[in-house]
Motif scaffolding. Structure first.
Motif, PDB file in Angstrom:
ATOM      1  N   GLU A 192     -37.031   7.175 -34.596  1.00 52.70           N
ATOM      2  CA  GLU A 192     -38.279   6.813 -35.241  1.00 52.70           C
ATOM      3  C   GLU A 192     -38.147   7.130 -36.868  1.00 52.70           C
ATOM      4  O   GLU A 192     -38.828   7.370 -37.677  1.00 52.70           O
ATOM      5  CB  GLU A 192     -39.466   7.537 -34.946  1.00 52.70           C
ATOM      6  CG  GLU A 192     -40.018   6.871 -33.387  1.00 52.70           C
ATOM      7  CD  GLU A 192     -40.387   5.582 -33.334  1.00 52.70           C
ATOM      8  OE1 GLU A 192     -41.254   5.394 -34.812  1.00 52.70           O
ATOM      9  OE2 GLU A 192     -40.631   4.834 -33.197  1.00 52.70           O
ATOM     10  N   ALA A 193     -36.821   8.299 -37.397  1.00 58.49           N
ATOM     11  CA  ALA A 193     -37.355   8.515 -38.419  1.00 58.49           C
ATOM     12  C   ALA A 193     -35.463   8.908 -38.056  1.00 58.49           C
ATOM     13  O   ALA A 193     -34.184   8.548 -37.559  1.00 58.49           O
ATOM     14  CB  ALA A 193     -37.320  10.302 -38.504  1.00 58.49           C
ATOM     15  N   PRO A 194     -34.524   8.508 -39.238  1.00 60.24           N
ATOM     16  CA  PRO A 194     -33.046   8.589 -39.991  1.00 60.24           C
ATOM     17  C   PRO A 194     -32.254  10.408 -39.153  1.00 60.24           C
ATOM     18  O   PRO A 194     -33.064  11.152 -38.820  1.00 60.24           O
ATOM     19  CB  PRO A 194     -32.818   8.796 -41.531  1.00 60.24           C
ATOM     20  CG  PRO A 194     -33.512   8.481 -41.622  1.00 60.24           C
ATOM     21  CD  PRO A 194     -35.037   8.746 -40.484  1.00 60.24           C
ATOM     22  N   GLY A 195     -31.501  10.204 -38.130  1.00 59.68           N
ATOM     23  CA  GLY A 195     -30.785  10.808 -37.885  1.00 59.68           C
ATOM     24  C   GLY A 195     -31.041  11.197 -36.468  1.00 59.68           C
ATOM     25  O   GLY A 195     -30.755  12.090 -35.488  1.00 59.68           O
ATOM     26  N   ALA A 196     -32.420  10.731 -35.819  1.00 60.52           N
ATOM     27  CA  ALA A 196     -33.026  11.033 -34.187  1.00 60.52           C
ATOM     28  C   ALA A 196     -32.438  10.880 -33.435  1.00 60.52           C
ATOM     29  O   ALA A 196     -32.262  11.734 -32.252  1.00 60.52           O
ATOM     30  CB  ALA A 196     -34.677   9.849 -34.243  1.00 60.52           C
TER      31      ALA A 196
ATOM     32  N   LEU B  90     -37.002   2.077 -46.715  1.00 62.51           N
ATOM     33  CA  LEU B  90     -36.946   2.390 -45.493  1.00 62.51           C
ATOM     34  C   LEU B  90     -37.483   1.999 -44.698  1.00 62.51           C
ATOM     35  O   LEU B  90     -38.895   2.082 -44.608  1.00 62.51           O
ATOM     36  CB  LEU B  90     -36.859   3.717 -45.650  1.00 62.51           C
ATOM     37  CG  LEU B  90     -36.366   4.582 -44.580  1.00 62.51           C
ATOM     38  CD1 LEU B  90     -34.948   4.529 -44.063  1.00 62.51           C
ATOM     39  CD2 LEU B  90     -36.400   6.267 -44.298  1.00 62.51           C
ATOM     40  N   MET B  91     -37.143   1.526 -44.177  1.00 61.07           N
ATOM     41  CA  MET B  91     -37.909   0.637 -42.454  1.00 61.07           C
ATOM     42  C   MET B  91     -37.161   1.128 -40.881  1.00 61.07           C
ATOM     43  O   MET B  91     -35.867   0.628 -40.101  1.00 61.07           O
ATOM     44  CB  MET B  91     -37.831  -0.659 -42.605  1.00 61.07           C
ATOM     45  CG  MET B  91     -38.415  -1.419 -41.173  1.00 61.07           C
ATOM     46  SD  MET B  91     -38.109  -3.407 -41.040  1.00 61.07           S
ATOM     47  CE  MET B  91     -39.015  -3.784 -42.710  1.00 61.07           C
ATOM     48  N   PRO B  92     -37.843   2.782 -40.395  1.00 60.13           N
ATOM     49  CA  PRO B  92     -37.876   3.035 -39.518  1.00 60.13           C
ATOM     50  C   PRO B  92     -37.881   2.720 -38.399  1.00 60.13           C
ATOM     51  O   PRO B  92     -39.362   2.156 -38.486  1.00 60.13           O
ATOM     52  CB  PRO B  92     -37.929   5.257 -39.430  1.00 60.13           C
ATOM     53  CG  PRO B  92     -38.519   5.136 -40.187  1.00 60.13           C
ATOM     54  CD  PRO B  92     -38.513   3.378 -41.606  1.00 60.13           C
TER      55      PRO B  92
ATOM     56  N   VAL C 223     -37.256  -0.047 -35.911  1.00 61.90           N
ATOM     57  CA  VAL C 223     -37.056  -0.838 -36.039  1.00 61.90           C
ATOM     58  C   VAL C 223     -35.633  -1.426 -34.769  1.00 61.90           C
ATOM     59  O   VAL C 223     -34.583  -0.546 -36.059  1.00 61.90           O
ATOM     60  CB  VAL C 223     -37.559  -1.608 -36.941  1.00 61.90           C
ATOM     61  CG1 VAL C 223     -36.874  -3.281 -36.741  1.00 61.90           C
ATOM     62  CG2 VAL C 223     -38.862  -1.988 -37.096  1.00 61.90           C
TER      63      VAL C 223
ATOM     64  N   ALA D 115     -29.775  16.424 -37.840  1.00 62.50           N
ATOM     65  CA  ALA D 115     -31.384  15.766 -37.659  1.00 62.50           C
ATOM     66  C   ALA D 115     -31.423  16.321 -38.781  1.00 62.50           C
ATOM     67  O   ALA D 115     -32.965  15.556 -39.263  1.00 62.50           O
ATOM     68  CB  ALA D 115     -31.659  16.962 -36.649  1.00 62.50           C
TER      69      ALA D 115
END
Ligand SMILES: Cc1cc2nc3c(=O)[nH]c(=O)nc-3n(C[C@H](O)[C@H](O)[C@H](O)COP(=O)(O)OP(=O)(O)OC[C@H]3O[C@@H](n4cnc5c(N)ncnc54)[C@H](O)[C@@H]3O)c2cc1C
Lengths: 437, 258
Positions: free
Chosen positions: A40-44, A126-128, A130, A109
């Motif tokens: 859902e977000a980078p690093g998640a 940026l396409m989180p 997906v 995170a």
């Protein structure tokens, strides 16, 4: 390329260090880039022991250690050999390690979103949220099948080049037969936890101050004799700790990773560092361990593979390196892909420029240097008997039991005789170790 | 029909920590569109498509609700455009104040026929914002809405209440709070996210809105976990999946659940 106009010049799949830096550098060259991340977000979704060897990132973002969410600058490296009830450590502390920044601890995170924001600032879309399900392929100008885009759910996106930065075991690279499924002895399983402790407690327990930090590498009894090792790193207000275990050895010895992890964290040598800590996060992840042997193919028509997806990790037994190599490969890929786009040739021939830049970079140089490390680390003695040997030597040196003192060499010979290690083993491993590490 | 979807940019429960005493800590959780709000987005889109209408997303809160990621997350879920009131003065605002600001924004948007919202937010979950908003607007407010359709210039609304379902015809402006399972929201695809980046976002200044000053102040004195009830806490060993499944069925039968 097909009649359909591509949506982007480049699609990068995976917003870890490899993907974010590749996307950033290509956008800086003026290309249109989309960075797709399943979290859902980078690093998640990312887990890592957290020591980043920072030289290469400093070239991409000069002075990053002052602006990025860096936890501590490592000025103290401690290597510990453990037996069930004793430990022998080598403690290297040096201010020179801090300037210029050599190694820093990061929490993914926070660190991955920072990298992705830099990419977004440079113009990356940026396409989180997906997950890419498959690659789209079509016959290219040279008649060979070429990657032309990605598919996620019902949607397709097209690009001149797709960059697979999807991490260990790259599903995308395997899906087109570019890379085989890695054998078990090329994979390790990492179990990691982040434990909260107050800043002052960390500084007292690890003998560091300010933004300095310590990195402990631990081998021997901590892994119940399974090939691999433990780590314990200081963050600003937490510790990152865990074990990295060779998958084949774990299976052979019939243990579970959690069992070993629990043994590790309750070991009398570790426990005092962790006392009263509160577990913040906990997880498990595969790590590529094959070293040079695992690199293999990284380029195909319209497609390149970077970072751990390309098998770029080094496990020297004492350090796990993946993030810096991921960033190094991103630098090489951005150069190579940039050249291919400029020349209008994104077939395998055009994109071979990436492989050339990778071969010339520190990434492959270091992989060649440590090329023999995986085979060396597969030697069982590394994980049990040597700890006992070292502990035996120091026991004899420090325990004053009334017997006459011997010279250290004699003590070592005595300890060696009692241990399970033969002189021939020692010479063989010593020689292999010198050549591998 | 001009439809506003009021949504909250709230902590993602997937990142929640459960403290040893059982209370939930959301302080380290990353934000996302609040868990139940996508249901409202989906109902709004279907209603707009059926009436050749427009869907406007609306969120009010701290400055952090307005980031590129947050905008795309909302706009990729079937909105035509977005209106935000993002001001750190609203960082710790209680539900009544948020509802007052939402009402002011709905008035600023103008000519709105319907406001749709989720049943409750994932972090506070008091479920009072939609109906307080209706009160602030002087509109009709209906909670527990499981279905909504356009009919002769008005709406037909189905409510799922403990005593059974009721179907109502509504004429005039209304605030509807949807149940969490009214519809299954569509997951945003790559094309939706790309399109989202091209849709307009308007940021309204809090100072420019006509919001009454709060009459009361609110301070949290303590929190405790919900009562455990009379849970049996049976743990089934999953080593043998077939045996575990049989055991689970047995346990459910015994408890009268099957
Ligand atoms: C326990 C442990 C300890 C480690 N310790 C260290 C250390 O101390 N120092 C160090 O340098 N390295 C360490 N490593 C290795 C390091 O974590 C990796 O080498 C590094 O993260 C690789 O970066 P990457 O960008 O190639 O891949 P990743 O960081 O794995 O990123 C891949 C990204 O791709 C996304 N993704 C995957 N598939 C898809 C898909 N189909 N669609 C969309 N997105 C997708 C993932 O969600 C992820 O965000 C450690 C690893 C482990 C497991």
């Amino acid at each position: 390329m097909s009649a359909e106009e591509p949506d982007f010049d480049v699609i990068v799949v995976g917003a870890g260090p490899a993907g974010a830096v590749t996307a950033y550098l290509l956008a800086r060259q003026g290309h249109s880039v989309v960075l797709i991340e399943r979290g859902e977000a980078p690093g998640a979704k990312n887990l890592s022991g957290g020591v980043l060897y920072g030289r290469v990132l400093d070239e991409v973002f000069p002075g990053f250690a002052d602006t990025a969410p860096v936890e501590r600058r490592i000025t103290r490296h401690v290597t510990t050999f453990l037996t069930a009830d004793s430990s022998v450590s080598i403690d290297y502390a040096g201010k020179p390690l801090a300037e210029p920044v050599n190694a820093v601890t990061v929490l993914r995170a926070k660190f991955d979103p920072w990298l992705a924001e830099r990419a977004e600032e440079a113009g990356v879309f940026l396409m989180p949220g997906v997950r890419v399900d498959e690659l789209l392929t079509e016959p290219g100008p040279d008649g060979v099948r070429q990657v032309v885009g990605v598919k996620a759910g019902d949607d397709e996106l097209r690009a001149r080049v797709v960059v697979a930065a999807d991490g260990v075991n790259s599903y995308l690279a395997r899906s087109i037969g570019l890379r085989p499924k890695p054998p078990e002895h090329h994979l390790a399983v990492g179990v990691k936890a982040v434990v909260h402790l107050p800043r002052q407690v960390i500084e007292d327990r690890f003998a560091v101050s300010g933004d300095e930090g310590a990195a402990h590498a631990i081998v021997g009894d901590c892994t119940l004799g399974i090939g691999g090792g433990g780590f314990l790193y200081t963050n600003a207000e937490s510790l990152s700790l865990g074990v990295v275990l060779r998958l084949d050895d774990l299976i052979k010895k019939g243990r579970t990773a959690i069992e070993v992890f629990e043994h590790y964290t309750s070991h009398p040598v570790l426990a005092p560092y962790l006392r009263d800590g509160e577990i913040l996060e906990y997880g498990s992840h595969l790590v590529a361990e094959g070293g040079l042997e695992m690199v293999g193919e990284v380029v195909s028509g319209g497609f390149v593979v970077v970072g751990e997806a390309a098998g770029l990790t080094i496990n020297s037994g004492l350090t796990v390196r993946g993030m810096d190599l991921a960033i190094g490969s991103a630098v090489a890929a951005a150069k190579g892909v940039g050249e291919a786009l400029a020349a209008g040739d994104t077939t395998a021939t055009g994109l071979a420029a990436y492989r050339r830049h990778l071969d010339e970079s520190f990434v492959m140089a270091d992989l060649r240097t440590y090329g023999r490390a995986p085979a060396f680390l597969e030697r069982d003695r590394m994980y049990g008997a040597y700890g006992e040997l070292a502990a035996g030597i120091f026991h004899d040196v420090f325990s004053l039991d009334g017997t006459p003192r011997k010279h250290l060499a004699a003590v070592a010979r005595g300890a060696l005789k009692r241990s399970r290690v033969s002189v021939r083993d020692l010479i063989s491993d010593g020689w292999a170790g010198v050549r591998a590490l | 029909m001009k439809i506003v979807v009021a949504y909250k940019w709230a902590p993602n429960p997937q990142d929640a920590d459960v403290r040893p005493d059982g209370t939930v800590d959301l302080s380290r959780a990353k934000a996302a569109v609040s868990e139940y709000d996508p249901v409202a987005f989906e109902l709004a889109r279907r209603l707009a498509d059926a009436t050749a209408g427009e869907v406007i997303g609306l969120s009010v809160g701290a400055a952090s609700i307005d980031t590129p990621l947050a905008r795309k997350a909302a706009l990729s879920r079937g909105l035509d455009r977005l209106v935000l009131v993002a001001d750190d003065a609203l960082a710790d605002a209680d539900g009544t104040r948020l509802a007052a600001v939402l009402a002011a924004a709905v008035r600023a948007i103008g000519d709105v026929d319907v406001v749709l919202a989720g049943d409750s937010s994932i972090d506070v979950a008091a479920g009072q914002v939609p109906l307080t908003l209706a009160g602030e607007l002087g509109w009709l407010g209906l909670a527990s809405v499981s279905r909504v359709e356009a009919a002769d210039g008005g709406l037909v609304v189905e409510r799922d209440l403990p005593g059974g379902t009721t179907v109502l015809a509504v004429a005039g402006p209304v605030v509807l709070a949807a149940t969490a399972d009214a519809v299954v929201p569509k997951v945003a695809g790559m094309k939706d996210i790309l399109a989202a980046a091209k849709k307009p976002t308007e940021v309204l200044a809090l100072d420019g809105l006509d919001v009454p000053a709060p009459g009361a102040t609110l301070t949290t004195l303590s929190t405790a976990k919900p009562g455990g009830g009379d849970r049996q806490a049976t743990v089934i060993d999953g080593a043998d999946p077939a045996a575990a499944a049989a055991q689970l069925v047995g346990a459910l039968r015994q408890a009268g659940a099957l």
